[in-house]
Design a protein around this motif. Structure first.
Motif, PDB file in Angstrom:
ATOM      1  N   ASN A 259       0.985  -1.244  -0.133  1.00 11.05           N
ATOM      2  CA  ASN A 259       0.171  -0.062   0.024  1.00 11.05           C
ATOM      3  C   ASN A 259       0.944   1.255  -0.124  1.00 11.05           C
ATOM      4  O   ASN A 259       0.656   2.185  -0.833  1.00 11.05           O
ATOM      5  CB  ASN A 259      -0.846   0.080   1.152  1.00 11.05           C
ATOM      6  CG  ASN A 259      -1.868   0.833   1.136  1.00 11.05           C
ATOM      7  OD1 ASN A 259      -3.235   0.692   1.818  1.00 11.05           O
ATOM      8  ND2 ASN A 259      -1.674   2.166   0.681  1.00 11.05           N
ATOM      9  N   ALA A 260       1.813   1.187   0.753  1.00  8.30           N
ATOM     10  CA  ALA A 260       2.820   2.351   0.988  1.00  8.30           C
ATOM     11  C   ALA A 260       3.545   2.504  -0.390  1.00  8.30           C
ATOM     12  O   ALA A 260       3.943   3.707  -0.898  1.00  8.30           O
ATOM     13  CB  ALA A 260       3.925   2.371   2.036  1.00  8.30           C
ATOM     14  N   VAL A 261       3.925   1.509  -1.191  1.00 12.25           N
ATOM     15  CA  VAL A 261       4.494   1.541  -2.489  1.00 12.25           C
ATOM     16  C   VAL A 261       3.757   2.124  -3.496  1.00 12.25           C
ATOM     17  O   VAL A 261       4.101   3.050  -4.298  1.00 12.25           O
ATOM     18  CB  VAL A 261       5.103   0.262  -2.843  1.00 12.25           C
ATOM     19  CG1 VAL A 261       5.644   0.320  -4.459  1.00 12.25           C
ATOM     20  CG2 VAL A 261       6.264  -0.185  -1.905  1.00 12.25           C
ATOM     21  N   THR A 262       2.565   1.725  -3.389  1.00 13.87           N
ATOM     22  CA  THR A 262       1.378   2.213  -4.111  1.00 13.87           C
ATOM     23  C   THR A 262       1.301   3.902  -4.203  1.00 13.87           C
ATOM     24  O   THR A 262       1.216   4.641  -5.098  1.00 13.87           O
ATOM     25  CB  THR A 262       0.165   1.508  -4.095  1.00 13.87           C
ATOM     26  OG1 THR A 262       0.293   0.068  -4.223  1.00 13.87           O
ATOM     27  CG2 THR A 262      -0.803   2.324  -5.170  1.00 13.87           C
ATOM     28  N   LEU A 263       1.374   4.248  -2.972  1.00 12.12           N
ATOM     29  CA  LEU A 263       1.182   5.831  -2.400  1.00 12.12           C
ATOM     30  C   LEU A 263       2.674   6.409  -3.072  1.00 12.12           C
ATOM     31  O   LEU A 263       2.540   7.543  -3.657  1.00 12.12           O
ATOM     32  CB  LEU A 263       1.029   5.972  -1.080  1.00 12.12           C
ATOM     33  CG  LEU A 263       1.003   7.302  -0.488  1.00 12.12           C
ATOM     34  CD1 LEU A 263      -0.205   7.858  -1.058  1.00 12.12           C
ATOM     35  CD2 LEU A 263       0.990   7.134   1.075  1.00 12.12           C
ATOM     36  N   PHE A 264       3.505   5.781  -2.909  1.00  8.15           N
ATOM     37  CA  PHE A 264       4.891   6.235  -3.358  1.00  8.15           C
ATOM     38  C   PHE A 264       4.884   6.654  -4.765  1.00  8.15           C
ATOM     39  O   PHE A 264       5.255   7.671  -5.480  1.00  8.15           O
ATOM     40  CB  PHE A 264       5.863   5.283  -2.842  1.00  8.15           C
ATOM     41  CG  PHE A 264       7.365   5.854  -3.364  1.00  8.15           C
ATOM     42  CD1 PHE A 264       8.093   6.969  -2.516  1.00  8.15           C
ATOM     43  CD2 PHE A 264       8.216   5.324  -4.182  1.00  8.15           C
ATOM     44  CE1 PHE A 264       9.259   7.344  -2.729  1.00  8.15           C
ATOM     45  CE2 PHE A 264       9.563   5.787  -4.260  1.00  8.15           C
ATOM     46  CZ  PHE A 264       9.938   6.803  -3.752  1.00  8.15           C
ATOM     47  N   VAL A 265       4.575   5.357  -5.504  1.00  8.91           N
ATOM     48  CA  VAL A 265       4.543   5.339  -6.843  1.00  8.91           C
ATOM     49  C   VAL A 265       3.639   6.566  -7.726  1.00  8.91           C
ATOM     50  O   VAL A 265       3.591   7.436  -8.492  1.00  8.91           O
ATOM     51  CB  VAL A 265       4.184   3.917  -7.567  1.00  8.91           C
ATOM     52  CG1 VAL A 265       4.045   4.260  -9.066  1.00  8.91           C
ATOM     53  CG2 VAL A 265       5.215   3.129  -7.248  1.00  8.91           C
ATOM     54  N   PHE A 266       2.406   6.597  -6.782  1.00 10.54           N
ATOM     55  CA  PHE A 266       1.391   7.782  -6.994  1.00 10.54           C
ATOM     56  C   PHE A 266       1.872   8.946  -7.068  1.00 10.54           C
ATOM     57  O   PHE A 266       1.692   9.952  -8.082  1.00 10.54           O
ATOM     58  CB  PHE A 266       0.127   7.271  -6.376  1.00 10.54           C
ATOM     59  CG  PHE A 266      -1.021   7.985  -6.470  1.00 10.54           C
ATOM     60  CD1 PHE A 266      -1.606   7.924  -7.822  1.00 10.54           C
ATOM     61  CD2 PHE A 266      -1.911   8.754  -5.524  1.00 10.54           C
ATOM     62  CE1 PHE A 266      -2.882   8.568  -8.162  1.00 10.54           C
ATOM     63  CE2 PHE A 266      -2.894   9.200  -5.918  1.00 10.54           C
ATOM     64  CZ  PHE A 266      -3.506   9.314  -7.268  1.00 10.54           C
ATOM     65  N   ILE A 267       2.493   9.278  -6.039  1.00  6.20           N
ATOM     66  CA  ILE A 267       3.002  10.815  -5.920  1.00  6.20           C
ATOM     67  C   ILE A 267       4.298  10.992  -6.892  1.00  6.20           C
ATOM     68  O   ILE A 267       4.357  12.083  -7.416  1.00  6.20           O
ATOM     69  CB  ILE A 267       3.851  10.819  -4.372  1.00  6.20           C
ATOM     70  CG1 ILE A 267       2.732  10.722  -3.418  1.00  6.20           C
ATOM     71  CG2 ILE A 267       4.388  11.971  -4.252  1.00  6.20           C
ATOM     72  CD1 ILE A 267       2.994  10.848  -1.795  1.00  6.20           C
ATOM     73  N   ALA A 272       5.779  13.606 -11.934  1.00  7.74           N
ATOM     74  CA  ALA A 272       6.178  13.700 -13.257  1.00  7.74           C
ATOM     75  C   ALA A 272       5.367  14.196 -14.194  1.00  7.74           C
ATOM     76  O   ALA A 272       5.933  14.803 -15.146  1.00  7.74           O
ATOM     77  CB  ALA A 272       6.596  11.803 -13.806  1.00  7.74           C
ATOM     78  N   GLY A 273       4.128  14.168 -13.891  1.00  7.92           N
ATOM     79  CA  GLY A 273       3.026  14.729 -14.506  1.00  7.92           C
ATOM     80  C   GLY A 273       3.188  16.282 -14.759  1.00  7.92           C
ATOM     81  O   GLY A 273       3.080  17.020 -15.785  1.00  7.92           O
TER      82      GLY A 273
END
Length: 282
Positions: A259-267, A272-273
């Motif tokens: 879950n934390a990795v998903t949040l990290f990638v999300f940010i 990047a956007g």
């Protein structure tokens, strides 16, 4: 003098290396623990699953991803215009006798702990929404977004003001000399020149909003569901970790790391956007 330059260059290089190593260690820890767990429970089932029942080893975080997007997007939609316009006023239109009181107040607003914002939202915003919209508890996307929009204001105001202040006064004076009004000069010349700094303030605001947990826990409702309106309760990715990490064990704990990795990638994707958007506008 030459020795001092070498010494301070060495200190700066050391700080940069330490910062880079710290980020690398965080990434290695997160991904090394998350990737095996993610493939064991299934990537698609985890990302696009609608149900979250840790006791039955059913882990789907799609409602939390949507909840995080809704809360963050609405907070940015409210906070960014208020923050940027406040920065414009403080930089270009506010009398110095007044700005010396407003700016310290804005700085103090940024120093208030998250739990205080959450408590304010719980005792003021949530009851207000419950009274205005009868039949709802008040703990909702709207309540969380209002609290977050207040929390990100100091960052957006102060960083945007610094960017606007750094624009040479000759830009605005040149526009005035060509017949433009003060307001038109500021909004079409000064703001355009300061757009990179303003965009940086928005990026920092997004990071603050999407990474906030304590205040959101207190006002969002913490319900694992797909929201149908801004008055529905939601659980975000950050609040899910905070709520369950204290008692999670074995696979449940490993999934929270995913879950934390998903949040990290999300940010990272959001940053990047924004980076691509900034590059396209140059």
């Amino acid at each position: 003098m030459y020795f001092k330059e070498i010494f301070f260059k060495g200190i700066f290089a050391f700080c940069a290396i330490v910062s880079t190593l710290a980020l690398a260690m965080i990434c290695i820890f997160l991904f090394a623990n998350a990737i095996p767990t993610l493939f064991s429970i299934g990537v698609l089932e985890f990302i696009f699953g609608f149900d979250w029942y840790p006791l039955d080893e059913i882990f789907g975080i799609f409602p939390m991803i949507i909840g995080s997007i809704y809360v963050t997007a609405l907070a940015i939609f409210i906070g960014v215009p208020l923050g940027v316009l406040s920065a414009v006023y403080l930089s270009q239109f506010c009398p110095k006798s007044l700005s010396k009181f407003i700016i310290p107040t804005v700085e103090l607003l940024g120093a208030i702990p998250s739990v205080v914002y959450g408590f304010f939202g719980l005792v003021v915003i949530v009851p207000f929404l419950a009274d205005v919209f009868s039949g709802v508890s008040g703990k909702s996307i709207l309540a969380a977004s209002l609290v977050l929009s207040i929390m990100i204001l100091p960052t957006i105001i102060l960083v945007s003001k610094a960017a606007i202040d750094s624009v040479p006064k000759s830009y605005c004076e040149g526009a005035l000399a060509l017949g433009a009004t003060k307001e038109r000069s500021v909004f079409f010349v000064t703001l355009k020149a300061a757009k990179s700094g303003i965009l940086s303030s928005v990026i920092l605001g997004v990071g603050r909003a999407i990474g906030e947990a304590m205040a959101v826990i207190m006002v969002a409702g913490n319900q694992v569901q797909l929201p149908h309106s801004v008055l529905d309760g939601v659980r975000t990715l950050t609040t899910n970790i905070v709520l369950e990490m204290g008692y999670a064990t074995d696979l449940h704990k490993e999934v929270l790391i995913v879950n934390a990795v998903t949040l990290f990638v999300f940010i990272l994707l959001i940053n990047a956007g924004f980076g691509l958007l900034s590059k396209d506008r140059r």
